[in-house]
Design a protein around this motif. Sequence first.
Motif, mmCIF file in Angstrom:
data_model
loop_
_atom_site.group_PDB
_atom_site.id
_atom_site.type_symbol
_atom_site.label_atom_id
_atom_site.label_comp_id
_atom_site.label_asym_id
_atom_site.label_seq_id
_atom_site.Cartn_x
_atom_site.Cartn_y
_atom_site.Cartn_z
ATOM 1 N N ALA A 129 47.938 -25.073 -42.177
ATOM 2 C CA ALA A 129 48.125 -24.010 -43.172
ATOM 3 C C ALA A 129 46.810 -23.290 -43.445
ATOM 4 O O ALA A 129 46.764 -22.058 -43.560
ATOM 5 N N ALA A 130 45.716 -24.078 -43.533
ATOM 6 C CA ALA A 130 44.405 -23.460 -43.766
ATOM 7 C C ALA A 130 44.011 -22.581 -42.592
ATOM 8 O O ALA A 130 43.486 -21.464 -42.761
ATOM 9 N N LEU A 131 44.269 -23.074 -41.374
ATOM 10 C CA LEU A 131 43.946 -22.283 -40.185
ATOM 11 C C LEU A 131 44.784 -21.015 -40.137
ATOM 12 O O LEU A 131 44.284 -19.933 -39.791
ATOM 13 N N ASP A 132 46.074 -21.145 -40.500
ATOM 14 C CA ASP A 132 46.943 -19.969 -40.514
ATOM 15 C C ASP A 132 46.434 -18.940 -41.519
ATOM 16 O O ASP A 132 46.424 -17.735 -41.238
ATOM 17 N N GLN A 134 43.355 -18.602 -42.488
ATOM 18 C CA GLN A 134 42.139 -18.021 -41.917
ATOM 19 C C GLN A 134 42.479 -16.963 -40.874
ATOM 20 O O GLN A 134 41.850 -15.902 -40.817
ATOM 21 N N LEU A 135 43.484 -17.283 -40.039
ATOM 22 C CA LEU A 135 43.891 -16.320 -39.006
ATOM 23 C C LEU A 135 44.449 -15.047 -39.634
ATOM 24 O O LEU A 135 44.176 -13.939 -39.161
ATOM 25 N N GLN A 136 45.240 -15.222 -40.709
ATOM 26 C CA GLN A 136 45.789 -14.049 -41.386
ATOM 27 C C GLN A 136 44.676 -13.205 -41.998
ATOM 28 O O GLN A 136 44.699 -11.978 -41.920
ATOM 29 N N ALA A 142 40.445 -7.660 -39.156
ATOM 30 C CA ALA A 142 40.404 -6.933 -37.882
ATOM 31 C C ALA A 142 41.142 -5.599 -37.991
ATOM 32 O O ALA A 142 40.690 -4.580 -37.460
ATOM 33 N N ARG A 143 42.316 -5.641 -38.701
ATOM 34 C CA ARG A 143 43.053 -4.384 -38.877
ATOM 35 C C ARG A 143 42.240 -3.394 -39.713
ATOM 36 O O ARG A 143 42.240 -2.193 -39.427
ATOM 37 N N ALA A 144 41.570 -3.936 -40.733
ATOM 38 C CA ALA A 144 40.733 -3.057 -41.559
ATOM 39 C C ALA A 144 39.589 -2.476 -40.731
ATOM 40 O O ALA A 144 39.277 -1.282 -40.819
ATOM 41 N N ASP A 145 38.981 -3.350 -39.901
ATOM 42 C CA ASP A 145 37.891 -2.868 -39.044
ATOM 43 C C ASP A 145 38.406 -1.827 -38.061
ATOM 44 O O ASP A 145 37.740 -0.815 -37.792
#
Length: 295
Positions: A129-132, A134-136, A142-145
């Motif tokens: 869940a923590a990794l998910d 982090q990925l989100q 990334a979308r903002a960038d």
Amino acid sequence: MSHYLKTTAAVAVLSMALAGCASAPEPSTRLITAEQSLMAARADPAVVQMGRTSLEKAGVSLDDAREHYMDRDEDDYIHAIRMGEGYVALAKARGDQMKAEAEITALNAERAEIVAETRRLEVARAEAAALDAQLQTASAEARADQSDASAATSRALAAQSEARAQALREELADYELKQSALGMTMILQDLQFATNSAVLTSGAQGRLAPLASFLGKQPEARIQVVGHTDAQGDNGFNQDLSQRRAASVGAYLASTGIDAIRIETLGKGESSPVADNDTVAGRTANRRVEVTILD
């Protein structure tokens, strides 16, 4: 020797002993059963381990019971066989207790492993869940960038387009300019061709020189050359003439070093007038070549 054979042998020994005396009592079923139970207990490793002393006492008691039975000493026989049976039962109970405790230990170990595995799964789920998350977060960043980069690219393209338009206005100030949907368009109404011909005069070539110079400094720029005529004469002839005049302008620009792949030519004949073909001035305005620097 198997349990059955041992039991059979014990019965045979007792029977023979009784047969040796004409007045011997009938074989005791209870005594035979007790001795069989003792033999079965001695064959069980758990009973032997936990009830060894009780088994030894059971053996002594049953030997006494056999002797008292043969002597017809009823009270001593009953006491001895009860003691033997009790010791066998005690040994078996201790063996059963050992088995139960071993089973409980195994079950506790299994339970502990299940609990540990459950905890491992909970930790794994929490880590996932923590990794998910982090990925989100990373995906959102990334979308903002990407959005920022797209905006920056758009601004850069807009600035580049504005800079090119400004350069066009400055360097091509001698041409009549207008902004169209395709880009900045130069209207060349004074471009000179021989009558009914697509051959550029020397004056026409000189008129195109500033455009050739500008394109030489803008290696990425692409152009569209469109020929137009007035409405006099045959429509098919006018269409062909406009196409040939546009091609003639493109060929001249290519001869100055502009890559021909950057040049698109087409003719529209009399189909796109900008003035009234019934007047001399109108027909003059309609006879034109338009060169667009494509965005």
